[in-house]
Design a protein around this motif. Structure first.
Motif, PDB file in Angstrom:
ATOM      1  N   LEU A  11       0.800  -1.231   0.000  1.00  0.00           N
ATOM      2  CA  LEU A  11       0.000   0.000   0.000  1.00  0.00           C
ATOM      3  C   LEU A  11       0.833   1.282   0.000  1.00  0.00           C
ATOM      4  O   LEU A  11       0.267   2.372   0.027  1.00  0.00           O
ATOM      5  CB  LEU A  11      -0.927   0.021   1.226  1.00  0.00           C
ATOM      6  CG  LEU A  11      -2.075  -0.989   1.260  1.00  0.00           C
ATOM      7  CD1 LEU A  11      -2.855  -0.870   2.563  1.00  0.00           C
ATOM      8  CD2 LEU A  11      -2.996  -0.829   0.062  1.00  0.00           C
ATOM      9  N   GLU A  60      -3.982   1.900   8.160  1.00  0.00           N
ATOM     10  CA  GLU A  60      -4.927   1.293   9.096  1.00  0.00           C
ATOM     11  C   GLU A  60      -4.548  -0.183   9.189  1.00  0.00           C
ATOM     12  O   GLU A  60      -4.519  -0.888   8.182  1.00  0.00           O
ATOM     13  CB  GLU A  60      -6.347   1.499   8.580  1.00  0.00           C
ATOM     14  CG  GLU A  60      -7.391   1.468   9.661  1.00  0.00           C
ATOM     15  CD  GLU A  60      -8.073   0.112   9.727  1.00  0.00           C
ATOM     16  OE1 GLU A  60      -7.870  -0.589  10.757  1.00  0.00           O
ATOM     17  OE2 GLU A  60      -8.766  -0.245   8.772  1.00  0.00           O
ATOM     18  N   GLY A  62      -5.725  -3.055  10.021  1.00  0.00           N
ATOM     19  CA  GLY A  62      -6.548  -4.104   9.435  1.00  0.00           C
ATOM     20  C   GLY A  62      -6.427  -4.212   7.930  1.00  0.00           C
ATOM     21  O   GLY A  62      -6.154  -5.286   7.398  1.00  0.00           O
ATOM     22  N   GLU A  63      -6.564  -3.098   7.222  1.00  0.00           N
ATOM     23  CA  GLU A  63      -6.530  -3.145   5.756  1.00  0.00           C
ATOM     24  C   GLU A  63      -5.101  -3.335   5.238  1.00  0.00           C
ATOM     25  O   GLU A  63      -4.898  -3.772   4.113  1.00  0.00           O
ATOM     26  CB  GLU A  63      -7.145  -1.876   5.152  1.00  0.00           C
ATOM     27  CG  GLU A  63      -6.298  -0.655   5.375  1.00  0.00           C
ATOM     28  CD  GLU A  63      -6.784   0.600   4.646  1.00  0.00           C
ATOM     29  OE1 GLU A  63      -7.806   0.527   3.950  1.00  0.00           O
ATOM     30  OE2 GLU A  63      -6.132   1.628   4.798  1.00  0.00           O
ATOM     31  N   ARG A 130       0.805  -9.236  -0.206  1.00  0.00           N
ATOM     32  CA  ARG A 130      -0.370 -10.105  -0.107  1.00  0.00           C
ATOM     33  C   ARG A 130      -0.293 -11.116  -1.238  1.00  0.00           C
ATOM     34  O   ARG A 130      -0.281 -10.752  -2.411  1.00  0.00           O
ATOM     35  CB  ARG A 130      -1.663  -9.281  -0.209  1.00  0.00           C
ATOM     36  CG  ARG A 130      -1.880  -8.352   0.979  1.00  0.00           C
ATOM     37  CD  ARG A 130      -3.280  -7.749   1.002  1.00  0.00           C
ATOM     38  NE  ARG A 130      -4.295  -8.759   1.212  1.00  0.00           N
ATOM     39  CZ  ARG A 130      -4.690  -9.196   2.403  1.00  0.00           C
ATOM     40  NH1 ARG A 130      -4.150  -8.702   3.500  1.00  0.00           N
ATOM     41  NH2 ARG A 130      -5.605 -10.125   2.503  1.00  0.00           N
TER      42      ARG A 130
END
Ligand SMILES: Nc1nc2c(c(=O)[nH]1)N[C@H]1C(S)=C(S)[C@@H](COP(=O)(O)O)O[C@H]1N2
Ligand SMILES: [Mo]
Length: 160
Positions: A11, A60, A62-63, A130
């Motif tokens: 990200l 964040e 979680g994301e 991921r």
């Protein structure tokens, strides 16, 4: 000049950090022997570093959760480690208060890892990724296959 580690997260833009900067971001240092009795040096906890790094990058938690840590070394050795195996993972960044001469700039230890082969030395790059393909999910390690353009020309089958 102090060697920097390349850091990539799916990200964020790629970044670079020195071992000292990584250790100070993580906070507490401890003797790696507390987690890996036969190992030597001063370490910081992988998750302490990761949580501080997430906050620094205003992500964040979680994301931003990766599935794997990809570790690349100066000698082209590399490992792909499932996130769950990093529970007690730590990075050794110093020995007796000095930068690592052997296995530096940083070395990873994965006490809960499926293999000791995941304890990558001489890390040059950490990628937080991921992965979803079934054949990518297990831990893996080995030397990256690198071909120079010259190798590729030599190996190319002759036309005919
Ligand atoms: N950079 C780098 N790290 C590496 C390796 C390597 O060849 N290069 N070998 C791995 C393997 S296969 C093992 S078993 C352990 C060996 O660690 P040791 O030298 O502390 O026993 O380091 C791992 N880390
Ligand atoms: Mo190994």
């Amino acid at each position: 000049m102090m060697q920097e580690i390349e850091i990539e997260h799916f990200l964020t833009a790629p970044a670079r950090m020195t071992p000292e900067a990584m250790a100070s971001l993580a906070g507490a240092s401890f003797r790696i022997a507390e987690r890996v009795p036969e190992a030597d040096g001063e370490a910081f906890d992988w998750h302490s570093w990761y949580e501080a790094w997430i906050a620094l990058n205003k992500l964040e938690a979680g994301e931003a959760l990766p599935t794997h840590l990809l570790v690349e070394a100066a000698d082209t050795f590399q490992a792909s480690i499932p996130w769950e195996q990093l529970q007690r993972a730590a990075l050794v960044h110093a020995l007796n208060g000095a930068p690592l001469k052997k296995g530096g700039p940083v070395r990873l230890y994965v006490p809960d890892g499926s293999s000791k082969c995941l304890n990558v030395k001489s890390i040059v790059k950490l990628s937080l990724v991921r992965l979803h393909e079934p054949d990518q999910l297990d831990a893996s390690y080995g030397f990256k296959h690198t071909f120079t353009p010259a190798d590729l020309r030599i190996n190319k089958p002759a036309k005919g």
